[in-house]
Design a protein around this motif. Structure first.
Motif, short mmCIF file in Angstrom:
data_model
loop_
_atom_site.label_atom_id
_atom_site.label_comp_id
_atom_site.label_asym_id
_atom_site.label_seq_id
_atom_site.Cartn_x
_atom_site.Cartn_y
_atom_site.Cartn_z
N LEU A 280 -16.72 26.83 76.06
CA LEU A 280 -16.41 25.44 75.71
C LEU A 280 -17.38 24.95 74.65
O LEU A 280 -18.59 25.04 74.82
N VAL A 281 -16.85 24.43 73.57
CA VAL A 281 -17.67 23.89 72.49
C VAL A 281 -18.10 22.47 72.85
O VAL A 281 -17.29 21.67 73.32
N VAL A 282 -19.35 22.19 72.62
CA VAL A 282 -19.90 20.85 72.89
C VAL A 282 -19.65 19.97 71.68
O VAL A 282 -19.99 20.34 70.55
N GLU A 283 -19.03 18.82 71.91
CA GLU A 283 -18.79 17.85 70.84
C GLU A 283 -19.26 16.49 71.32
O GLU A 283 -18.75 15.97 72.31
N ASN A 284 -20.27 15.95 70.64
CA ASN A 284 -20.84 14.64 70.99
C ASN A 284 -21.32 14.60 72.44
O ASN A 284 -21.13 13.61 73.13
N GLY A 285 -21.90 15.70 72.91
CA GLY A 285 -22.44 15.75 74.26
C GLY A 285 -21.40 15.95 75.35
O GLY A 285 -21.72 15.86 76.53
N LEU A 286 -20.15 16.24 74.97
CA LEU A 286 -19.07 16.43 75.94
C LEU A 286 -18.43 17.80 75.79
O LEU A 286 -18.40 18.36 74.70
N VAL A 287 -17.91 18.33 76.91
CA VAL A 287 -17.12 19.56 76.88
C VAL A 287 -15.78 19.28 77.55
O VAL A 287 -15.68 18.45 78.45
N ALA A 288 -14.76 20.00 77.11
CA ALA A 288 -13.41 19.83 77.68
C ALA A 288 -13.32 20.63 78.97
O ALA A 288 -12.87 21.77 78.99
N CYS A 289 -13.75 20.02 80.05
CA CYS A 289 -13.73 20.66 81.36
C CYS A 289 -12.31 21.05 81.74
O CYS A 289 -12.05 22.17 82.16
N LEU A 290 -11.42 20.12 81.60
CA LEU A 290 -9.98 20.34 81.77
C LEU A 290 -9.30 19.83 80.51
O LEU A 290 -9.87 19.02 79.79
N PRO A 291 -8.10 20.28 80.22
CA PRO A 291 -7.44 19.84 78.99
C PRO A 291 -7.39 18.32 78.83
O PRO A 291 -7.54 17.79 77.74
N GLU A 292 -7.25 17.61 79.93
CA GLU A 292 -7.14 16.16 79.86
C GLU A 292 -8.43 15.44 80.24
O GLU A 292 -8.45 14.21 80.31
N LYS A 293 -9.51 16.20 80.47
CA LYS A 293 -10.74 15.55 80.91
C LYS A 293 -11.98 16.22 80.34
O LYS A 293 -12.23 17.40 80.58
#
Length: 88
Positions: A9-22
């Protein structure tokens, strides 16, 4: 575990796409049983959750501000599951 069973999972702005919608923060990710490794400073290091669960010798704190990728073994779409569900 073979890399075919791991999502990177690529980190973008401190977030990762844990699930496609979350997306989740790295603070949450570091306590998830599914996170296996973090990439920081160009190095792949054991995630804090996995190190704790396996009693690994990995004792260095991960600087979440420098994490660029997370290896995640959640291939079933469960999403975040705290290590507390395992160690309590």
């Amino acid at each position: 575990m073979h890399d075919l069973h791991v999502r990177v999972l690529v980190v973008e702005n401190g977030l990762v796409a844990c699930l496609p919608e979350k997306s989740v923060t790295l603070d949450r990710c570091r306590f998830c049983v599914h996170s296996t490794h973090f990439e920081t400073g160009g190095k792949k290091v054991v995630s804090p959750a996995r190190a704790y669960c396996s009693r690994s010798e990995a004792s260095d704190e991960v600087d979440l501000r420098s994490v660029t990728r997370v290896w995640c073994d959640d291939t079933q779409g469960e999403g975040f599951r705290s290590i507390m569900s395992i160690i309590s």
